[in-house]
Scaffold this active site. Structure first.
Site, PDB file in Angstrom:
ATOM      1  N   SER A 132      38.314  40.762  44.586  1.00 41.45           N
ATOM      2  CA  SER A 132      38.124  42.189  44.323  1.00 41.45           C
ATOM      3  C   SER A 132      36.813  42.621  44.963  1.00 41.45           C
ATOM      4  O   SER A 132      35.909  41.800  45.173  1.00 41.45           O
ATOM      5  CB  SER A 132      38.077  42.463  42.816  1.00 41.45           C
ATOM      6  OG  SER A 132      37.633  43.783  42.548  1.00 41.45           O
ATOM      7  N   TYR A 145      34.151  40.758  34.501  1.00 45.35           N
ATOM      8  CA  TYR A 145      35.100  40.808  35.615  1.00 45.35           C
ATOM      9  C   TYR A 145      34.375  40.548  36.934  1.00 45.35           C
ATOM     10  O   TYR A 145      34.835  39.761  37.762  1.00 45.35           O
ATOM     11  CB  TYR A 145      35.787  42.163  35.627  1.00 45.35           C
ATOM     12  CG  TYR A 145      36.891  42.313  36.644  1.00 45.35           C
ATOM     13  CD1 TYR A 145      38.143  41.762  36.418  1.00 45.35           C
ATOM     14  CD2 TYR A 145      36.686  43.022  37.831  1.00 45.35           C
ATOM     15  CE1 TYR A 145      39.171  41.902  37.342  1.00 45.35           C
ATOM     16  CE2 TYR A 145      37.698  43.175  38.761  1.00 45.35           C
ATOM     17  CZ  TYR A 145      38.944  42.611  38.506  1.00 45.35           C
ATOM     18  OH  TYR A 145      39.951  42.754  39.432  1.00 45.35           O
TER      19      TYR A 145
END
Length: 259
Positions: A132, A145
């Site tokens: 990501s 995250y």
């Protein structure tokens, strides 16, 4: 290494979104695709549509994943499964941290442990890690995250070092915002969520990410596409914020702080 040199693939988080799109794209190249996800109904629908082989397994179920990896020699591994619990780290609880580490990082490490040695032994293979932009850039509310995706990013680089001298390629895919249902999974199944994150924006589709992955796999054996950052044209990362110090609370005569 062209697709014709690969026979089998393992795709995690395959029941929807990017995972399902990758399954469909690989099946177009006549790859035998083993699709792993928790949603049995969605996997059966995907299997009926694409001819993939469904496996209703949670990626954190290490014995089940080890059994599958021990039974099938995988030429392509797509680590796509991921979760998020977006909140400030100061508000994070124990279960949030454990879940993100278990799914986003620990499962990826163990799958690579189970699959990559066989690729090295056969001198053939391609690992696709879906990371990501959160692994590289900072934005508020997703600290756990960010940490797990940064770990996947570093793992992707390290795998190439560990497999050095063999034709095992590693590609890290770093998507920005993509038009998938992930936002409803994370923020709740409410129409306002799609309005906030998807509607009205010009966003890449899951099929665009799958096509990028196919491009990396289809490159000649002498070419390793190590890192692909895929974002909307109208999305940028970065920015600078500067805050003034908050005034100290004053105390009243009783000694209690006052605003």
């Amino acid at each position: 290494m062209p697709f014709s040199d690969y026979k089998t693939a393992l795709v995690t988080g395959a029941s929807s979104g990017i995972g399902a799109a990758v399954v469909e794209r690989l099946r177009q190249e006549n790859i035998e695709v083993h699709a792993v996800a928790r949603s049995g109904q969605a996997l059966q629908m995907l299997a009926a549509r694409t001819g993939c082989i469904p496996h209703v397994i949670d990626v954190t179920d290490r014995p089940a994943m080890a059994e599958l990896a021990g039974r099938v020699e995988f030429d392509i591994l797509v680590n796509n499964a991921g979760v998020d619990r977006p909140k400030k780290f100061l508000e994070a609880d124990e279960s949030d941290i454990d879940l993100l580490i278990d799914v986003n990082l620990r499962a990826v490490l163990h799958l690579c442990r189970l699959v990559v040695p066989g690729m090295v032994a056969r001198d053939r293979g391609h690992v696709i890690n879906i990371s990501s932009i959160a692994g590289t850039y900072n934005f508020g509310g997703n600290s756990s995250y960010h940490a797990t995706k940064a770990g996947v990013s570093m793992l992707s680089n390290q795998l190439r070092i560990d497999a050095f001298g063999k034709r095992v390629r590693v590609t890290e895919i770093c998507p920005g915002r993509v038009a998938t249902d992930i936002f409803n999974h994370v923020h709740g199944n409410d129409p306002s969520v799609r309005e906030r994150f998807v509607d009205g924006f010009e966003l890449p589709q899951a099929t665009d990410i799958a096509d990028a992955i196919a491009f990396a796999i289809a490159a000649p054996v002498a070419v390793n596409i190590g890192h692909m950052e895929i974002t909307p044209t109208l999305q940028v990362m970065g920015g600078l914020q500067t805050a003034k110090p908050q005034p100290e609370a004053k105390s009243n005569q009783s000694g209690e702080p006052t605003p």
